[in-house]
Design an enzyme around this catalytic site. Sequence first.
Site, short mmCIF file in Angstrom:
data_model
loop_
_atom_site.label_atom_id
_atom_site.label_comp_id
_atom_site.label_asym_id
_atom_site.label_seq_id
_atom_site.Cartn_x
_atom_site.Cartn_y
_atom_site.Cartn_z
N HIS A 193 0.80 -1.22 0.00
CA HIS A 193 0.00 0.00 0.00
C HIS A 193 0.83 1.27 0.00
CE1 HIS A 193 -3.96 -2.09 1.06
NE2 HIS A 193 -4.00 -1.62 -0.16
N ARG A 303 -12.48 -5.60 -12.52
CA ARG A 303 -12.25 -6.72 -11.59
C ARG A 303 -12.95 -6.37 -10.29
NH1 ARG A 303 -6.80 -6.56 -14.04
NH2 ARG A 303 -6.33 -8.62 -14.90
N ARG A 339 -16.80 -7.88 -14.40
CA ARG A 339 -16.46 -9.30 -14.36
C ARG A 339 -16.98 -9.89 -13.06
NH1 ARG A 339 -10.90 -11.72 -14.24
NH2 ARG A 339 -10.60 -10.63 -12.28
N GLU A 437 -10.52 -18.00 -21.22
CA GLU A 437 -9.24 -18.11 -20.50
C GLU A 437 -8.74 -19.54 -20.50
OE1 GLU A 437 -9.21 -15.25 -17.12
OE2 GLU A 437 -11.20 -16.09 -16.72
N ASN A 460 -4.00 -13.61 -19.74
CA ASN A 460 -3.09 -13.99 -18.65
C ASN A 460 -3.29 -15.46 -18.29
OD1 ASN A 460 -2.63 -11.25 -18.60
ND2 ASN A 460 -3.95 -10.87 -16.84
N ARG A 471 1.29 -18.51 -13.59
CA ARG A 471 1.41 -17.07 -13.84
C ARG A 471 2.11 -16.32 -12.72
NH1 ARG A 471 -4.69 -14.72 -14.14
NH2 ARG A 471 -3.70 -12.75 -13.61
C1 PEP Z 1 -6.73 -12.81 -17.55
O1 PEP Z 1 -6.66 -13.92 -17.06
O2 PEP Z 1 -6.15 -12.46 -18.59
C2 PEP Z 1 -7.55 -11.77 -16.91
C3 PEP Z 1 -7.76 -10.61 -17.48
O3 PEP Z 1 -8.06 -12.03 -15.67
P1 PEP Z 1 -7.17 -12.02 -14.33
O4 PEP Z 1 -5.83 -11.47 -14.67
O5 PEP Z 1 -7.94 -11.17 -13.37
O6 PEP Z 1 -7.17 -13.48 -13.97
MG MG Z 2 -8.09 -14.52 -15.57
#
Ligand code: PEP
Ligand code: MG
Length: 577
Positions: A193, A303, A339, A437, A460, A471
């Site tokens: 933060h 998000r 989302r 995804e 992602n 990731r």
């Molecule tokens: C993704 O997976 O590309 C995405 C946009 O969602 P997040 O990064 O929140 O999992």
């Molecule tokens: Mg995602």
Amino acid sequence: MGLTPVRLAGVPAAPGVARGPWVHVRRRDLPLGGRVASGAVEDEEARLRDAANAAADDLMALSERVGAEGHEDEAAIFMAHAAMAWDPTLVEVAATRIREQGEDGVAAIQASGASAAAQLAALDDPLLAARSADVLDVADRIARILAGLPTDEVTLADPSVVVAEDLSPSMTATLPREHILGILLEGGSPTAHAAILARAYGIPAVVAAPAALAALAAAGSGADVAIDGGTGEVVVAPDADTVAEFDARAVLHALARSADAAEAGLAAVTTDGVEVTLLANIGTPAEAGPARALGARGVGLFRTEFLFLERSTPPTEDEQAAAYREAVEAFGGDPVTIRLLDIGGDKPIPYLPMPAEENPFLGVRALRLAHDRPEVFVTQLRACYRAAVAGPVKVMAPMVADAGDVMLLLALATRARDELAGEVVAIGPVDLGVMLEIPSAVLSADAWFGNVAFASLGTNDLTQYALAVDRGNPALERYRDAMHPAVLRLIAMAADSAARAGISLSVCGEMGGDPAAALALVGLGVRQLSMGTASLPAVRRAIRGATASTLAETAALALHDRSAAEARARFSALLPA
Ligand code: PEP
Ligand code: MG
């Protein structure tokens, strides 16, 4: 003779360049804990609870003060801190220590805070791990109140670069901002933060520069320090050349900011007239205003997890509706894509207990949770329908796998809409869509795209699943590039299926905000890109400098490249100088 400059490398945390004298802001001495006197246990417990309440009151007041200065996100941080001070777990663990181990309130709350912080720090999720500093901050505040020590604030007489081992969020918020040139921390992380606050206040910051204090001490208090919060560079005792270099960077930074603002109104259109809609990824409604100011034509990914994390009870429908509505209103007629909750075994939420999983990314995550907890999603959808009264709203479900998941989404939405209609609550129209995804979903989407209004590629996760690359694992950096030809083929397939079904397709993963990758996406036929606000200017420039027909030809070649590096090189060569 002048001092020799010492160059150090830290981690960039808030963009901008600062140069000037430095001041070491020390972590305040911790109050000393002890033992509770025999017979005084009950009193000590009562004192502890009073101190926790007083800390929560202070934090609410701090939240209001910061909010009144226009920093709503930061106000929310201190509101969350107040909630931590009220959180029964922190105080109850301490109360038990007073009763069972004979510790006094100071020692007990310090131990309780340290153990909560250690649990958070051990989590894989860097965002949650960074919250351990927040818990320590709150416990420290309670301990200070118990010990009768001051809980505030750093004073600073002259404009300086603040240097510290680390800064707690409340120290950062109470720093005299008019006197701060920059922030340099030996510890910390860009997701803590302190860094978030620095970015919000526009203060350049470098974190995780371990040797900074020793180098500054060696140079002496008369020496200057220069930091570049965009690159993480630190120079102790800069010589004339370095001073000139950093001052030039500061000028460039200011120019770039004003150029970004000036170009915000320009369309992202290629030299041969293909227009790409640029959208923003936001995590709180307060980010909507800045995103719009930098030219986002809507939100491609809101998000919503921020509403659900760091609290002990679920957000109410009213709370959610207000947050979504705020973003919709900020965008004044451009669509906002909300989302649905993407949470799973990797992000524990106290009021949504989920069994620990061996492979949380392959587990009961996102929409999969709706089988057991449909009410969580119905409440969220109800809030979305209500927010849609204020302007266009789209809702998408994360981690959709197949037609069964689409039917699940449609059923939840129908339930939410029917309930509201039965209660005679005003609602607006909502487009329902999916996030792509999961590679198998992309490969089979042509069979069920007819049932949804739109799709958005979460590159992602798509990259993580297609390339078998966790990731969050820094050791796999070399394998993690969404420009791998296999991922590009999946995207080409999704674009083809969407075009045949007549639905719109966007990209909302990090790939959309990476200028070279954005060109590849346009070449593959994607016409909507959603990205972090800071990426908008560079992506707009890249698209305005490119020719769509060349991008399409280049993309066709990249599909057959042997590696991500080869494909990336093709598009990097098409970026403006
Ligand atoms: C993704 O997976 O590309 C995405 C946009 O969602 P997040 O990064 O929140 O999992
Ligand atoms: Mg995602």
